[in-house]
Design an enzyme around this catalytic site. Structure first.
Site, mmCIF file in Angstrom:
data_model
loop_
_atom_site.group_PDB
_atom_site.id
_atom_site.type_symbol
_atom_site.label_atom_id
_atom_site.label_comp_id
_atom_site.label_asym_id
_atom_site.label_seq_id
_atom_site.Cartn_x
_atom_site.Cartn_y
_atom_site.Cartn_z
ATOM 1 N N TRP A 191 -8.697 18.458 3.230
ATOM 2 C CA TRP A 191 -10.094 18.187 3.626
ATOM 3 C C TRP A 191 -10.566 19.219 4.641
ATOM 4 O O TRP A 191 -11.696 19.672 4.617
ATOM 5 C CB TRP A 191 -10.257 16.782 4.217
ATOM 6 N N LYS A 223 -10.602 19.849 -3.711
ATOM 7 C CA LYS A 223 -9.775 19.252 -2.655
ATOM 8 C C LYS A 223 -8.534 18.604 -3.275
ATOM 9 O O LYS A 223 -7.419 18.735 -2.767
ATOM 10 C CB LYS A 223 -10.597 18.221 -1.868
ATOM 11 N N SER A 279 -2.643 0.503 -4.317
ATOM 12 C CA SER A 279 -3.157 1.681 -3.600
ATOM 13 C C SER A 279 -4.477 2.161 -4.176
ATOM 14 O O SER A 279 -4.685 2.094 -5.386
ATOM 15 C CB SER A 279 -2.123 2.808 -3.708
ATOM 16 N N ALA A 280 -5.346 2.694 -3.318
ATOM 17 C CA ALA A 280 -6.632 3.245 -3.775
ATOM 18 C C ALA A 280 -6.462 4.641 -4.366
ATOM 19 O O ALA A 280 -7.380 5.187 -4.967
ATOM 20 C CB ALA A 280 -7.603 3.306 -2.605
ATOM 21 N N SER A 281 -5.271 5.225 -4.197
ATOM 22 C CA SER A 281 -5.075 6.616 -4.614
ATOM 23 C C SER A 281 -4.945 6.770 -6.127
ATOM 24 O O SER A 281 -4.225 6.022 -6.784
ATOM 25 C CB SER A 281 -3.814 7.176 -3.958
ATOM 26 N N LYS A 282 -5.617 7.794 -6.641
ATOM 27 C CA LYS A 282 -5.475 8.117 -8.063
ATOM 28 C C LYS A 282 -4.245 8.985 -8.288
ATOM 29 O O LYS A 282 -3.902 9.307 -9.425
ATOM 30 C CB LYS A 282 -6.728 8.840 -8.553
ATOM 31 N N ASN A 283 -3.591 9.385 -7.203
ATOM 32 C CA ASN A 283 -2.379 10.199 -7.307
ATOM 33 C C ASN A 283 -1.110 9.370 -7.096
ATOM 34 O O ASN A 283 -0.022 9.928 -6.974
ATOM 35 C CB ASN A 283 -2.414 11.317 -6.260
ATOM 36 N N ARG A 320 -11.587 8.686 -2.966
ATOM 37 C CA ARG A 320 -11.788 10.123 -2.823
ATOM 38 C C ARG A 320 -13.259 10.478 -2.611
ATOM 39 O O ARG A 320 -13.610 11.246 -1.712
ATOM 40 C CB ARG A 320 -11.245 10.843 -4.068
ATOM 41 N N GLU A 361 0.191 -3.292 4.666
ATOM 42 C CA GLU A 361 -0.969 -2.396 4.800
ATOM 43 C C GLU A 361 -1.036 -1.701 6.148
ATOM 44 O O GLU A 361 -0.754 -2.309 7.167
ATOM 45 C CB GLU A 361 -2.250 -3.229 4.666
ATOM 46 N N ASP A 362 -1.482 -0.428 6.152
ATOM 47 C CA ASP A 362 -1.651 0.290 7.427
ATOM 48 C C ASP A 362 -3.122 0.450 7.806
ATOM 49 O O ASP A 362 -3.415 0.974 8.874
ATOM 50 C CB ASP A 362 -0.997 1.674 7.354
ATOM 51 N N LYS A 387 -10.957 -1.423 -1.237
ATOM 52 C CA LYS A 387 -10.654 -2.280 -0.090
ATOM 53 C C LYS A 387 -11.799 -2.115 0.909
ATOM 54 O O LYS A 387 -12.297 -1.005 1.046
ATOM 55 C CB LYS A 387 -9.334 -1.834 0.571
ATOM 56 N N THR A 426 1.190 10.579 3.667
ATOM 57 C CA THR A 426 0.448 11.643 2.972
ATOM 58 C C THR A 426 -0.786 12.081 3.763
ATOM 59 O O THR A 426 -1.452 13.044 3.369
ATOM 60 C CB THR A 426 -0.024 11.154 1.592
ATOM 61 N N LYS A 457 -8.832 7.133 5.771
ATOM 62 C CA LYS A 457 -7.654 6.386 5.318
ATOM 63 C C LYS A 457 -8.047 5.129 4.555
ATOM 64 O O LYS A 457 -8.813 4.314 5.059
ATOM 65 C CB LYS A 457 -6.760 6.033 6.503
ATOM 66 N N VAL A 477 -9.849 4.710 1.930
ATOM 67 C CA VAL A 477 -11.071 4.717 1.107
ATOM 68 C C VAL A 477 -10.913 5.689 -0.069
ATOM 69 O O VAL A 477 -10.048 6.553 -0.061
ATOM 70 C CB VAL A 477 -12.341 5.049 1.933
ATOM 71 N N ASP A 533 0.887 -1.147 0.000
ATOM 72 C CA ASP A 533 0.000 0.000 0.000
ATOM 73 C C ASP A 533 0.946 1.224 0.000
ATOM 74 O O ASP A 533 2.123 1.099 0.352
ATOM 75 C CB ASP A 533 -0.867 -0.040 1.266
ATOM 76 N N LEU A 534 0.446 2.374 -0.407
ATOM 77 C CA LEU A 534 1.328 3.548 -0.500
ATOM 78 C C LEU A 534 1.199 4.476 0.713
ATOM 79 O O LEU A 534 2.129 4.617 1.509
ATOM 80 C CB LEU A 534 1.010 4.315 -1.798
ATOM 81 N N ASP A 535 -0.004 5.077 0.836
ATOM 82 C CA ASP A 535 -0.228 6.060 1.896
ATOM 83 C C ASP A 535 -0.189 5.394 3.273
ATOM 84 O O ASP A 535 -0.969 4.483 3.536
ATOM 85 C CB ASP A 535 -1.592 6.747 1.694
HETATM 86 C C1 GL1 Z 1 -7.685 8.459 -2.058
HETATM 87 C C2 GL1 Z 1 -8.385 9.147 -0.896
HETATM 88 C C3 GL1 Z 1 -7.463 9.210 0.342
HETATM 89 C C4 GL1 Z 1 -6.813 7.860 0.655
HETATM 90 C C5 GL1 Z 1 -6.232 7.245 -0.628
HETATM 91 C C6 GL1 Z 1 -5.750 5.822 -0.405
HETATM 92 O O1 GL1 Z 1 -6.602 9.221 -2.520
HETATM 93 O O2 GL1 Z 1 -8.746 10.454 -1.221
HETATM 94 O O3 GL1 Z 1 -8.222 9.662 1.470
HETATM 95 O O4 GL1 Z 1 -7.768 7.000 1.231
HETATM 96 O O5 GL1 Z 1 -7.188 7.211 -1.677
HETATM 97 O O6 GL1 Z 1 -4.616 5.760 0.363
HETATM 98 P P1 GL1 Z 1 -6.601 10.120 -3.868
HETATM 99 O O7 GL1 Z 1 -7.499 11.279 -3.567
HETATM 100 O O8 GL1 Z 1 -5.158 10.474 -4.012
HETATM 101 O O9 GL1 Z 1 -7.116 9.290 -4.992
HETATM 102 MG MG MG Z 2 -2.734 3.189 3.555
#
Ligand code: GL1
Ligand code: MG
Length: 214
Positions: A24, A75, A113-117, A48, A168-169, A144, A16, A44, A46, A8-10
């Site tokens: 937020w 945001k 990772s769930a992040s789009k960044n 965006r 994972e955290d 997840k 981050t 954390k 989930v 996992d990343l964040d």
């Molecule tokens: C999204 C959510 C964050 C976090 C990450 C996963 O990131 O906005 O709160 O849960 O996923 O680590 P992003 O906005 O970068 O897609």
């Molecule tokens: Mg994480």
């Protein structure tokens, strides 16, 4: 036999959470309600949009879809202004050493990772080339604790889930890994991540020895 690690990343490779929190909180301030660091814990791991839904629920607001899309976009722009300034110094302690140790031992490495960044962050941290596969929020449709992100990681590495270990955290992330038939190392506290096969406070406490004993 473990052949790959999926990270996992964040909260695992980089912290981050404080950037997400600032962005937020600015939105909550603007909308006229309080948003605390404790509230931020609920966001954390989930997506965006789900994060925004939780934020609005805290503020007792129900907004139309278009307004929500505009808020999420704003945001994210604020958040990106922070991550675009990140440097490799922000890689969490021990992460680089562990990644190098894995590579020296011919293990594969993927990101889940769930992040789009995620790609932007990996680039800023100068970590992109270390990863054999990157599965991020742009490539999955189920968040997840659904195992999709990790199963896609294993598939991209051409390995069965049983040969992969997830780091994972977040509790939902641990559940996702186990649901996918993978071993999981929790990064954080045993109270939250008790379902994991092993819990360590950070990657600085990880090495190939501990991995082989999972
Ligand atoms: C999204 C959510 C964050 C976090 C990450 C996963 O990131 O906005 O709160 O849960 O996923 O680590 P992003 O906005 O970068 O897609
Ligand atoms: Mg994480």
């Amino acid at each position: 036999m473990i052949k790959a690690c999926i990270f996992d990343l964040d909260g695992v490779i980089v912290d981050t959470a404080r950037y997400h929190f600032i962005a937020w909180k600015a939105l909550a301030d603007e909308l006229g309600f309080d948003f605390t660091e404790k509230d931020n814990e609920r966001l954390k791991g989930v997506s965006r949009m789900t994060s925004l839904d939780i934020l609005l629920e805290i503020g007792g607001l129900d907004l139309p879809k278009e307004k929500k899309e505009e808020l999420a976009k704003r945001k994210n722009e604020h958040y990106r202004s922070f991550i675009l300034e990140m440097t490799p110094d922000e890689i969490l302690p021990g992460a680089m050493k562990f990644i190098k140790e894995l590579k020296d031992n011919d293990l594969k490495i993927a990101l889940g990772s769930a992040s789009k960044n995620a790609m932007t962050i990996l680039d800023r941290l100068e970590l992109t080339s270390w990863f054999d596969a990157v599965i991020d929020g742009t490539k999955v449709s189920n968040a997840k604790p659904d195992p999709e992100v990790f199963l896609k990681g294993a598939e991209a590495l051409n390995l069965p889930p049983s040969e992969c270990v997830v780091f994972e955290d977040a509790e939902a992330g641990v559940e996702a890994a186990l649901a996918g038939g993978m071993k999981c190392v929790g990064i954080g506290s045993p109270e939250v991540l008790g379902k994991a096969n092993l819990v360590v406070p950070g990657l600085h406490e990880m090495d190939i020895e501990k991995l082989s004993r999972l």
